[in-house]
Write a protein that holds these residues in place. Structure first.
Motif, PDB file in Angstrom:
ATOM      1  N   LEU A 148     -20.611  18.597 -18.043  1.00  0.00           N
ATOM      2  CA  LEU A 148     -20.740  18.383 -19.419  1.00  0.00           C
ATOM      3  C   LEU A 148     -21.507  17.106 -19.887  1.00  0.00           C
ATOM      4  CD1 LEU A 148     -17.090  19.389 -20.686  1.00  0.00           C
ATOM      5  CD2 LEU A 148     -19.243  20.532 -21.399  1.00  0.00           C
ATOM      6  N   ASN A 149     -21.256  16.029 -18.955  1.00  0.00           N
ATOM      7  CA  ASN A 149     -21.903  14.710 -19.137  1.00  0.00           C
ATOM      8  C   ASN A 149     -23.542  14.956 -18.893  1.00  0.00           C
ATOM      9  OD1 ASN A 149     -19.299  13.576 -19.810  1.00  0.00           O
ATOM     10  ND2 ASN A 149     -18.984  12.757 -17.744  1.00  0.00           N
ATOM     11  N   LYS A 150     -23.796  15.781 -17.653  1.00  0.00           N
ATOM     12  CA  LYS A 150     -25.281  16.013 -17.643  1.00  0.00           C
ATOM     13  C   LYS A 150     -25.839  16.950 -18.454  1.00  0.00           C
ATOM     14  CE  LYS A 150     -24.313  16.720 -13.217  1.00  0.00           C
ATOM     15  NZ  LYS A 150     -24.304  16.914 -11.525  1.00  0.00           N
ATOM     16  N   LYS A 151     -25.096  17.834 -19.184  1.00  0.00           N
ATOM     17  CA  LYS A 151     -25.524  18.659 -20.096  1.00  0.00           C
ATOM     18  C   LYS A 151     -25.923  19.997 -19.492  1.00  0.00           C
ATOM     19  CE  LYS A 151     -26.260  14.911 -23.727  1.00  0.00           C
ATOM     20  NZ  LYS A 151     -27.324  14.365 -24.504  1.00  0.00           N
ATOM     21  N   THR A 152     -25.562  20.255 -18.321  1.00  0.00           N
ATOM     22  CA  THR A 152     -25.891  21.195 -17.895  1.00  0.00           C
ATOM     23  C   THR A 152     -25.152  22.409 -18.445  1.00  0.00           C
ATOM     24  OG1 THR A 152     -24.515  21.200 -15.973  1.00  0.00           O
ATOM     25  CG2 THR A 152     -26.666  20.407 -15.485  1.00  0.00           C
ATOM     26  N   ILE A 153     -24.129  22.179 -19.066  1.00  0.00           N
ATOM     27  CA  ILE A 153     -23.233  23.176 -19.943  1.00  0.00           C
ATOM     28  C   ILE A 153     -22.759  22.291 -21.082  1.00  0.00           C
ATOM     29  CG2 ILE A 153     -22.356  24.616 -17.645  1.00  0.00           C
ATOM     30  CD1 ILE A 153     -19.701  22.854 -17.981  1.00  0.00           C
ATOM     31  N   LYS A 154     -22.205  23.169 -22.086  1.00  0.00           N
ATOM     32  CA  LYS A 154     -21.828  22.686 -23.235  1.00  0.00           C
ATOM     33  C   LYS A 154     -20.569  23.289 -23.819  1.00  0.00           C
ATOM     34  CE  LYS A 154     -23.803  21.247 -27.986  1.00  0.00           C
ATOM     35  NZ  LYS A 154     -25.203  21.508 -28.714  1.00  0.00           N
ATOM     36  N   GLN A 155     -19.622  22.649 -24.414  1.00  0.00           N
ATOM     37  CA  GLN A 155     -18.463  23.144 -24.940  1.00  0.00           C
ATOM     38  C   GLN A 155     -18.684  23.916 -26.348  1.00  0.00           C
ATOM     39  OE1 GLN A 155     -15.737  19.672 -24.314  1.00  0.00           O
ATOM     40  NE2 GLN A 155     -14.766  20.780 -25.629  1.00  0.00           N
ATOM     41  N   LEU A 156     -18.319  24.898 -26.555  1.00  0.00           N
ATOM     42  CA  LEU A 156     -18.221  25.664 -27.730  1.00  0.00           C
ATOM     43  C   LEU A 156     -17.779  24.930 -28.889  1.00  0.00           C
ATOM     44  CD1 LEU A 156     -17.736  29.475 -26.696  1.00  0.00           C
ATOM     45  CD2 LEU A 156     -20.086  28.302 -27.438  1.00  0.00           C
ATOM     46  N   LEU A 161     -19.225  28.427 -12.864  1.00  0.00           N
ATOM     47  CA  LEU A 161     -20.196  27.474 -13.322  1.00  0.00           C
ATOM     48  C   LEU A 161     -21.557  27.750 -13.054  1.00  0.00           C
ATOM     49  CD1 LEU A 161     -18.882  23.680 -12.475  1.00  0.00           C
ATOM     50  CD2 LEU A 161     -20.047  24.376 -14.534  1.00  0.00           C
ATOM     51  N   ASN A 162     -21.782  28.331 -11.946  1.00  0.00           N
ATOM     52  CA  ASN A 162     -23.279  28.867 -11.344  1.00  0.00           C
ATOM     53  C   ASN A 162     -23.611  30.040 -12.464  1.00  0.00           C
ATOM     54  OD1 ASN A 162     -25.097  30.567  -9.375  1.00  0.00           O
ATOM     55  ND2 ASN A 162     -25.182  28.373  -9.095  1.00  0.00           N
ATOM     56  N   LEU A 163     -22.674  30.766 -12.617  1.00  0.00           N
ATOM     57  CA  LEU A 163     -23.132  31.775 -13.820  1.00  0.00           C
ATOM     58  C   LEU A 163     -23.241  31.318 -15.185  1.00  0.00           C
ATOM     59  CD1 LEU A 163     -20.585  34.569 -12.669  1.00  0.00           C
ATOM     60  CD2 LEU A 163     -23.055  34.511 -12.132  1.00  0.00           C
ATOM     61  N   ILE A 164     -22.627  30.315 -15.420  1.00  0.00           N
ATOM     62  CA  ILE A 164     -22.826  29.867 -16.730  1.00  0.00           C
ATOM     63  C   ILE A 164     -24.180  28.893 -17.143  1.00  0.00           C
ATOM     64  CG2 ILE A 164     -21.829  28.068 -18.480  1.00  0.00           C
ATOM     65  CD1 ILE A 164     -20.408  30.722 -18.370  1.00  0.00           C
ATOM     66  N   GLN A 165     -24.493  28.303 -15.724  1.00  0.00           N
ATOM     67  CA  GLN A 165     -25.722  27.572 -15.840  1.00  0.00           C
ATOM     68  C   GLN A 165     -26.921  28.496 -15.718  1.00  0.00           C
ATOM     69  OE1 GLN A 165     -24.577  25.091 -12.415  1.00  0.00           O
ATOM     70  NE2 GLN A 165     -23.939  23.335 -13.937  1.00  0.00           N
ATOM     71  N   HIS A 166     -26.650  29.899 -15.404  1.00  0.00           N
ATOM     72  CA  HIS A 166     -27.769  30.640 -15.418  1.00  0.00           C
ATOM     73  C   HIS A 166     -27.630  31.550 -16.752  1.00  0.00           C
ATOM     74  CE1 HIS A 166     -28.180  29.889 -11.184  1.00  0.00           C
ATOM     75  NE2 HIS A 166     -29.327  30.325 -11.113  1.00  0.00           N
ATOM     76  N   SER A 167     -27.140  30.995 -17.844  1.00  0.00           N
ATOM     77  CA  SER A 167     -26.914  31.594 -19.071  1.00  0.00           C
ATOM     78  C   SER A 167     -26.257  32.877 -19.096  1.00  0.00           C
ATOM     79  CB  SER A 167     -28.425  31.835 -19.677  1.00  0.00           C
ATOM     80  OG  SER A 167     -29.041  30.592 -19.893  1.00  0.00           O
ATOM     81  N   THR A 216     -20.605  27.213 -22.391  1.00  0.00           N
ATOM     82  CA  THR A 216     -21.678  28.146 -22.066  1.00  0.00           C
ATOM     83  C   THR A 216     -22.895  27.247 -21.612  1.00  0.00           C
ATOM     84  OG1 THR A 216     -22.679  27.934 -24.283  1.00  0.00           O
ATOM     85  CG2 THR A 216     -21.145  29.457 -24.056  1.00  0.00           C
ATOM     86  N   HIS A 217     -23.921  27.917 -21.405  1.00  0.00           N
ATOM     87  CA  HIS A 217     -25.147  27.245 -20.891  1.00  0.00           C
ATOM     88  C   HIS A 217     -25.622  26.504 -22.381  1.00  0.00           C
ATOM     89  CE1 HIS A 217     -29.639  26.628 -20.600  1.00  0.00           C
ATOM     90  NE2 HIS A 217     -29.346  26.585 -19.384  1.00  0.00           N
ATOM     91  N   PRO A 218     -26.021  25.295 -22.615  1.00  0.00           N
ATOM     92  CA  PRO A 218     -26.494  24.628 -23.771  1.00  0.00           C
ATOM     93  C   PRO A 218     -27.320  25.356 -24.776  1.00  0.00           C
ATOM     94  CG  PRO A 218     -26.784  23.184 -21.875  1.00  0.00           C
ATOM     95  CD  PRO A 218     -26.586  24.434 -21.094  1.00  0.00           C
ATOM     96  N   GLU A 219     -28.201  26.390 -24.174  1.00  0.00           N
ATOM     97  CA  GLU A 219     -29.004  27.181 -25.074  1.00  0.00           C
ATOM     98  C   GLU A 219     -28.604  28.707 -25.205  1.00  0.00           C
ATOM     99  OE1 GLU A 219     -33.078  26.886 -23.580  1.00  0.00           O
ATOM    100  OE2 GLU A 219     -33.012  24.759 -23.417  1.00  0.00           O
ATOM    101  N   HIS A 220     -27.212  28.703 -24.995  1.00  0.00           N
ATOM    102  CA  HIS A 220     -26.764  30.250 -25.177  1.00  0.00           C
ATOM    103  C   HIS A 220     -26.499  30.523 -26.432  1.00  0.00           C
ATOM    104  CE1 HIS A 220     -23.859  33.433 -24.978  1.00  0.00           C
ATOM    105  NE2 HIS A 220     -24.155  33.826 -23.823  1.00  0.00           N
ATOM    106  N   PRO A 221     -26.961  31.745 -26.993  1.00  0.00           N
ATOM    107  CA  PRO A 221     -26.822  32.261 -28.462  1.00  0.00           C
ATOM    108  C   PRO A 221     -25.670  31.849 -29.069  1.00  0.00           C
ATOM    109  CG  PRO A 221     -27.667  33.949 -27.021  1.00  0.00           C
ATOM    110  CD  PRO A 221     -27.278  32.751 -26.264  1.00  0.00           C
ATOM    111  N   LEU A 222     -24.418  31.528 -28.171  1.00  0.00           N
ATOM    112  CA  LEU A 222     -23.087  31.238 -28.812  1.00  0.00           C
ATOM    113  C   LEU A 222     -23.081  29.792 -29.424  1.00  0.00           C
ATOM    114  CD1 LEU A 222     -20.550  32.803 -26.437  1.00  0.00           C
ATOM    115  CD2 LEU A 222     -20.624  33.203 -29.023  1.00  0.00           C
ATOM    116  N   GLN A 223     -23.885  29.135 -29.053  1.00  0.00           N
ATOM    117  CA  GLN A 223     -24.083  27.686 -29.600  1.00  0.00           C
ATOM    118  C   GLN A 223     -24.619  27.678 -30.709  1.00  0.00           C
ATOM    119  OE1 GLN A 223     -22.889  25.107 -28.123  1.00  0.00           O
ATOM    120  NE2 GLN A 223     -22.385  25.869 -26.016  1.00  0.00           N
TER     121      GLN A 223
END
Length: 286
Positions: free
Chosen positions: A241-249, A220-226, A171-178
């Protein structure tokens, strides 16, 4: 010269009954009535004087003789269709083309390197490469594609084993699922949008909303837009993932491997060049 008493239509009908799992399914694929399909098989058996299909628990099953004849019939029908395809190529001024259909989840430098070598060495060919996600049943209808790479396994089509690709939920790093972990995430997934590269996974049904896409880049584009969460191939998203534009659950069994297979359309225009391409792609780990 002795004439054949059977027809290509009869053998193709038999193949459809076997490949698609029954008379009703074959009738739908062949755009015929079920009674017409049944009559064609009965007529074939009468001509040959051999029982090809037997009924077991209301399901048509090949007899031993039927299995032998089916394999021989495939060779005959494939050659007949190849002959027609060759005529089409002649009509098109001998312009040769190979159509490849690749599952969006599949990514491999190994594959791309082999295709690149083939392109450089065979400039008389055009290659058409599309990434499309298929249901298992869709594979049988892809008559225009010479090569299909998918995670679906169909034994009767004699697949070439390629390799396994690891996927992860992101997800996006700040997505509620995180905010959740473990089993809590599993309970929360159904409340969020799932961005899907595959049309037939259990995760699709677990989500309140599904958005189907045709490429990892779009997902990816959709995930990066939350926008929701997605299952994506790890090799393609590791940089993000390394750049932290997305994050694993953070959940158990979040990683999943898909095994991929290559299918060749045996009715494609038969050339040694296509066989060379297949031999270089297949069985990487053999």
């Amino acid at each position: 010269m002795e004439k054949s008493r059977t027809t290509l239509d009869q053998w193709i009908t038999l193949q459809a009954v076997v490949d698609y799992g029954g008379f009703a399914q074959a009738a739908e694929i062949l755009h015929r009535t079920q009674s017409s399909v049944s009559y064609t098989i009965n007529k074939l058996e009468q001509i040959l004087g051999i029982e090809i299909l037997s009924l077991e628990k209301r399901r048509a099953v090949l007899t031993h003789e039927g299995e032998l004849l089916l394999e021989l019939s495939r060779e005959i029908t494939e050659k007949a269709i190849s002959l027609e395809n060759r005529a089409k190529k002649i009509k098109q001024n001998n312009k040769l083309k190979i159509n490849l259909l690749i599952d969006p989840l599949y990514t491999s430098d190994y594959l791309l390197n082999k295709i690149s070598v083939f392109i450089r060495d065979n400039r008389h060919y055009d290659l058409n490469i599309n990434k499309v996600s298929l249901n298992k049943s869709d594979i049988f209808s892809q008559k225009e594609n010479d090569i299909i790479i998918t995670h679906h396994y169909i034994k009767s089509l004699q697949p070439i084993v390629l390799e396994r690709i690891k996927t992860v939920l992101v997800t996006h790093p700040e997505h509620p699922l995180q905010q959740y972990a473990g089993d809590e995430i599993s309970q929360q997934l159904q409340k969020h949008t799932f961005v899907s590269l595959l049309p037939d996974t259990s995760e699709n049904s677990n989500s309140i909303q599904n958005v189907s896409v045709g490429s990892v880049e779009t997902a990816l584009n959709l995930i990066q837009h939350s926008i929701g969460y997605s299952r994506l191939p790890l090799p393609l998203i590791q940089d993000e993932l390394n750049k932290k534009t997305i994050k694993q659950l953070n959940m158990q069994q979040e990683e999943k491997e898909y095994k991929f297979y290559l299918y060749m359309n045996k009715n494609s225009f038969p050339t040694e060049d296509i066989k060379i391409l297949l031999s270089t792609i297949g069985n990487k780990n053999a």
